[in-house]
Design a protein around this motif. Sequence first.
Motif, short mmCIF file in Angstrom:
data_model
loop_
_atom_site.label_atom_id
_atom_site.label_comp_id
_atom_site.label_asym_id
_atom_site.label_seq_id
_atom_site.Cartn_x
_atom_site.Cartn_y
_atom_site.Cartn_z
N THR A 34 0.84 -1.20 0.00
CA THR A 34 0.00 0.00 0.00
C THR A 34 0.88 1.25 0.00
O THR A 34 0.64 2.19 -0.76
N ARG A 79 -10.59 -0.31 0.69
CA ARG A 79 -10.15 0.96 0.10
C ARG A 79 -9.95 0.85 -1.40
O ARG A 79 -9.71 1.84 -2.06
N ILE A 113 -7.36 -0.47 -2.91
CA ILE A 113 -5.97 -0.14 -3.24
C ILE A 113 -5.60 -0.90 -4.51
O ILE A 113 -5.91 -2.09 -4.63
N PHE A 145 -8.67 3.79 -4.45
CA PHE A 145 -8.39 4.72 -3.34
C PHE A 145 -7.94 6.07 -3.89
O PHE A 145 -8.43 7.12 -3.48
N LEU A 146 -7.01 6.03 -4.84
CA LEU A 146 -6.46 7.29 -5.36
C LEU A 146 -7.49 8.03 -6.22
O LEU A 146 -7.54 9.26 -6.19
#
Lengths: 291, 390, 186
Positions: free
Chosen positions: A85, A119, A121, A265-266
Amino acid sequence: MSTEEKKPTNPIEPLLRMERMPHIWCPGCGIGTTVNCFARALEDTKTDLDKTALVSGIGCTGRVAGYLKLDSFHTTHGRPIPFATGLKLANPKLNVVVYSGDGDLFAIGGNHFIHAARRNIDILVICVNNYTYGMTGGQLTPTTPYSAIASTAPYGNFEKTFNLPYLAESCGAAFVARWTSYHVRQTAKCMAEALGKKGFRFIEIISPCPTLYQRRNKLGDGLAFMKYLKENSVRKDDAQTKDVGLDFQGEITVGKFVDREMPTFLDDMNRRLSETMGDKYEKYEGIKTKI
Amino acid sequence: MTNKMITADPKGVLTGSHYLDGDHACCEGALAAGCRFVAGYPITPSTEVVERFSARCPQVGGMFIQMEDEIASSIAIYGGVWAGAKAMTVTSGPGFSLMMEHIGLGVMLETPCVFVNVQRGGPSTGLPTLPGQADMMQARWGSHGDYEIIALSPNSPQEAFDLTIEAFNLSEQYRVPVMMMLDECVGHMTEKVIIPKAEEIKIYPRRFTKAKPGEYLPYKPGPDMVPDLVKVGDGHRFHITGLTHDERGYPVMNHICQDQLVRRLMDKINKNADKITHLEEDGTEGAECVVVSYGITSRIAARAIDMARAEGLKVGHIQCKVVWPFPAKRILELVPKVKSFVMPEMNMGQVVLELERIVKGQAQVSLVPHAGGMVHEPEVILQAIKQSLK
Amino acid sequence: MSKAPTEIRIGGFGGQGVILSGIIIGKAFSIYDGKHATLTQAFGPEARGSACSAQVILSAEPVLYPYVAKPDTLVVMSQEAYTKFSPDLKKDGVLLYEEDLVQPDDTIKGIKSYSIPATRFAEELGRKLVLNIVMVGFFSAISNLLSEKAAKKAITASVPKGTEELNLKAFKKGYEYGKKLVARSS
């Protein structure tokens, strides 16, 4: 006529740290087979190997990071996912792959798996599930089937068994599949497909541990287990993950169970911060500060 | 090879006079040092550090992630570092205990980074909102195996800012996780903090290798015993492991490799201890009694010393801004000259053990313990000074 | 001011802006008047709710011991804060209180006390919330420790954007009222 004989070479040799051979895995172990599949998948997808990072935890599968010629990290027990992560978030341009075992990822590391999936990721997690802790002598893991013998369950396991695809899907994984180390072509193809996708991707590979799990459960050698995998695997790509749990020597549902596009997530972070900060926010694409 | 210092990236430097608490100042110090990656988990009394970072990082191109626990936080930062960022994690009390395994991993992988511990009263949940200094030995010895660590302890928000920059610089220079040991009192105390201009802030840049891909050996040390770094994606295709390893980073399971590696990891700190040491001295020349202190306790000690001097006693003061490695050389110089050392700590006697070990009975060493929850009363330290000079 | 530091405690209930008023006083004195101010506050569940407080030490020299045990000045904005903190006030200390929220008893002797209808002033300005800034103005006038200029700068730098004018008016209200009281009593 040349006196030199051409040595037969493994086509994936350039991807391996040959100076580290022979590897530590036992004869009949399935981990090496999965590494072969993964190397082929990297080749087939023409993945930029200089931009690919491999992160492992501890255990037999945890040694994978040591043998592949990539930027590779052998971390602590259960923690390859949070390490990965960190890599991915600091440099989103990297392909980040976690390669580890069932005990590492789902006992000690279970919480990290849950939250990385939640999340979304953008990493690929490959779990070699051999139902046991091989490195430490064949103890019970969260995936040991009911009634199977382990060194810490000498009278047979009475705990309930994790259904990993179901867990992954319910936590929010974007891609969930299961194959076995018998299905080398399908596994390689599945890995290649997953390498081309975005988000939290999870592949479980059922794999033999002849030295400990099979011996203790009187299941024969590596070949016998391959036969079991061949005869008892049923491909159901549209299976509901809740139905793909595993029993001792029972049917193994294989295939691709989940494939969905979701913001990572981003993506979520960039969208939210742009919304709330407006022009003051510069889209995050990795840390650029000179250090 | 030691690197040339560079100046701070102005983007992270909030130049000016601010009224900040120690936690916020610590965050600004990290930003000024170039830290752009923080992974953390909320815990009192350190939460304000990550709260501020979460607000500041989108303004400076940084990344903050609140992880699922301190174990995850303390390894996520290593991902950040190996991807090419400066990184830190922040915690207190129980969270610091959870991070211990990864302090060892950071030492083994030689990963430069900063662990901030805003100490509270312990053991266990203890006193979440009140100060302590009882994690000092944990910072020194908390992870399994032999290793050396660097730990700093500020006594004010200004020092929290200044020493956080120093912590990052030391971590880059010696490739070791550096412990930034605040306490609740400093963390939650608000005072004036002067943040200089970026060009006045000296930064130790990361020592990236000049080796070409294929030639790089991750653990081949330089003359200073410290190897050069790389980052993921530069084509080196390197391997690193928490196992005992050779210069290639490959595991080697024998006592010879173990001896070489562990000795180097310890020597690179021990043999540079005099360079790492950072003391503030006051009136030690001609002193009969020297008070040795660190963190918030140094301020209380200074008050007690003022009182002692008013009574005509010759008392000096050493404030250890760097606590680990302990300033053995300076203490040894003072041993033949003084009658006594007095060490107040907000614990039941931790760093004083190191002081006693160095003094070896050649002068009196008096501990002024405190179980935490409140700073010492200056009068108690004054009494210890007087007693030691009797 | 004399070399001796002045120790102040500000008490009230949660939401009144007790901590912010402490920050403004500390900021004014240290940043804008160029001296030293250390602020501490109680944290944790026991510090929330009915009686929260901020402690500020104002000093010409750097502050060593950071906590306040016996304040020279107590500023209170709630009855509970008064009840909790007034016994610690120095024997010859100064009590400043909001007169509609606090009813002091007669037990404390030797202190000087000053009161202000700060809530009413704040309401007249249209925002009851600026009560704390009225109290800062009142404190500045009575204590004579902060320069008016520094206090105003600290307010502008500390309050939410867009509320500067209102807060400066609140400060003025408290400040002028305080100055009048001082003039009358001297």
